[in-house]
Each structure stands twice: as structure tokens, then as C-alpha cells.
Motif scaffolding. Structure first.
Motif, PDB file in Angstrom:
ATOM      1  N   ARG A   1      -7.195   1.124   5.852  1.00  0.00           N
ATOM      2  CA  ARG A   1      -6.921   2.506   6.238  1.00  0.00           C
ATOM      3  C   ARG A   1      -7.184   3.479   5.082  1.00  0.00           C
ATOM      4  N   HIS A   2      -6.746   3.108   3.900  1.00  0.00           N
ATOM      5  CA  HIS A   2      -6.871   4.008   2.747  1.00  0.00           C
ATOM      6  C   HIS A   2      -7.960   3.599   1.766  1.00  0.00           C
TER       7      HIS A   2
ATOM      8  N   CYS B   1       0.890  -1.165   0.000  1.00  0.00           N
ATOM      9  CA  CYS B   1       0.000   0.000   0.000  1.00  0.00           C
ATOM     10  C   CYS B   1       0.930   1.217   0.000  1.00  0.00           C
TER      11      CYS B   1
ATOM     12  N   ALA C   1       0.213   4.253  -0.188  1.00  0.00           N
ATOM     13  CA  ALA C   1      -0.278   5.342   0.665  1.00  0.00           C
ATOM     14  C   ALA C   1       0.201   5.152   2.104  1.00  0.00           C
ATOM     15  N   CYS C   2       0.159   3.919   2.595  1.00  0.00           N
ATOM     16  CA  CYS C   2       0.719   3.628   3.917  1.00  0.00           C
ATOM     17  C   CYS C   2       2.225   3.895   3.925  1.00  0.00           C
TER      18      CYS C   2
ATOM     19  N   CYS D   1      -6.209  -2.177   1.503  1.00  0.00           N
ATOM     20  CA  CYS D   1      -5.849  -1.453   2.712  1.00  0.00           C
ATOM     21  C   CYS D   1      -7.103  -0.872   3.357  1.00  0.00           C
TER      22      CYS D   1
HETATM   23 ZN   LIG Z   1      -2.749   2.010   3.204  1.00  0.00          ZN
END
Ligand SMILES: [Zn+2]
Ligand SMILES: [Zn+2]
Length: 173
Positions: A129-130, A105, A107-108, A127
Motif C-alpha cells: 500500500r505504501h 508499517c 504508515a498503515c 507494504c
Molecule cells: Zn503500509
């Protein structure tokens, strides 16, 4: 970071702290490379730990047979961690891993540059989270990612594109 002589070995090694949710593969790679340790390969560290080729398998997320308490204790001693903390970098019992491909991921990774264990859980579709799907290869040149223990610089090993630059190409779930 601190240096300490391990109970079970003759070596002075540098301790590193695990990151939240970090995978064992990524952690072992960092540990092997940190100044003062310098194990070029999993096999070198495996010898010191007395676990032979097992560490190389763990770096690839092969956990079958699952690590025994004895093996975890041997590794915990060398990396100077509490065995319970070390255990958190392995999947919970009953969780199936997707060993290949290595997933990312971006973004992570942009937020904190390391590989998370849960990215390789078989049932993890993306993910949380995103709310995006994981990447399994470079968005620029289609080269599959290296295993996380080899993520020394956080970029595609073929074209050099930084992992964090790949986030905008992740598909929303
Ligand atoms: Zn993420
Ligand atoms: Zn690339």
C-alpha cells in the motif's frame, strides 16, 4: 460491542469486531483486554476456550501444527464470531509466517492503528500500500516491538515513541 453468554462457556463476554486484515495476535489481545473480558494473559483465555497454551502460540504466529477446524470452532464460539470470519485472521494454507521479529508499517498504523496479518508473511518484502519496507524495531531506541497482542497503546514499550510517528523513517521499496 455487545455482551453475550457463549454456548460453550459459563461466561458473559464482550464481543469485538475484527478489523480488515487484522492479525489473530492483535485481535486476541484486544479481545482479552476489552471491558468485561479482562484476561490478563493468553493462558487465561486459553483455559476458557479449552485450548490451553495453544492460544499463546497463536499470539506469536506459531501455526505449526496448523489450527484444526475443531480448535477454530472452539475459539469462534468464545469470541462470538463466525468460524469463517475468524479463519481470515489466520494465514492462508501454504503461507509461511515470519514469527519474529514483529513487523510494523507505521504508515498503515497511522491510518488505522492495528497489526495486519500480511506484515508477517514470509514472502512479503514490504507494504504494498505504501511501497515501504516494514520496521522491525523502534527507530529511536532500537528496541524490538512486542508481539501484536501486547500492543495496548501503539508505542515503543521502551521509549514511548508512538508508532505513527515512525512512518517517516520507513525506507521506500
Ligand atoms: Zn503500509
Ligand atoms: Zn523506542
Amino acid at each position: 460491542m455487545k455482551e453475550r453468554k457463549n454456548n460453550g462457556s459459563q461466561f458473559w463476554l464482550t464481543k469485538i469486531e475484527p478489523l480488515e486484515g487484522e492479525s489473530i495476535s492483535h485481535f486476541l489481545g484486544r479481545f482479552r483486554r476489552v471491558k468485561g473480558n479482562r484476561f490478563s494473559a493468553a493462558s487465561g483465555l486459553g483455559q476458557v476456550v479449552g485450548l490451553g497454551a495453544v492460544l499463546a502460540r497463536w499470539e506469536k504466529f506459531y501455526f505449526n501444527p496448523f489450527p484444526t477446524q475443531q480448535e477454530l470452532e472452539a475459539l469462534a464460539d468464545i469470541v462470538m464470531l463466525d468460524v469463517d470470519r475468524l479463519r481470515l485472521m489466520f494465514p492462508p494454507k501454504g503461507t509461511t509466517m515470519k514469527c519474529k521479529p514483529t513487523l510494523l508499517c507505521a504508515a498503515c498504523y497511522q491510518e488505522e492503528p492495528y497489526h495486519r496479518l500480511e506484515w508477517q508473511f514470509k514472502d512479503q518484502k514490504g507494504c504494498d500500500r505504501h511501497q515501504v519496507r516494514f520496521l522491525s524495531k523502534c527507530i529511536n531506541c532500537d528496541t524490538a516491538f512486542l508481539i501484536p497482542s501486547q500492543w495496548e497503546v501503539g508505542e515503543c514499550q521502551h521509549c514511548g515513541l508512538k508508532f505513527e510517528k515512525m512512518a517517516r523513517h520507513q525506507i521506500r521499496i
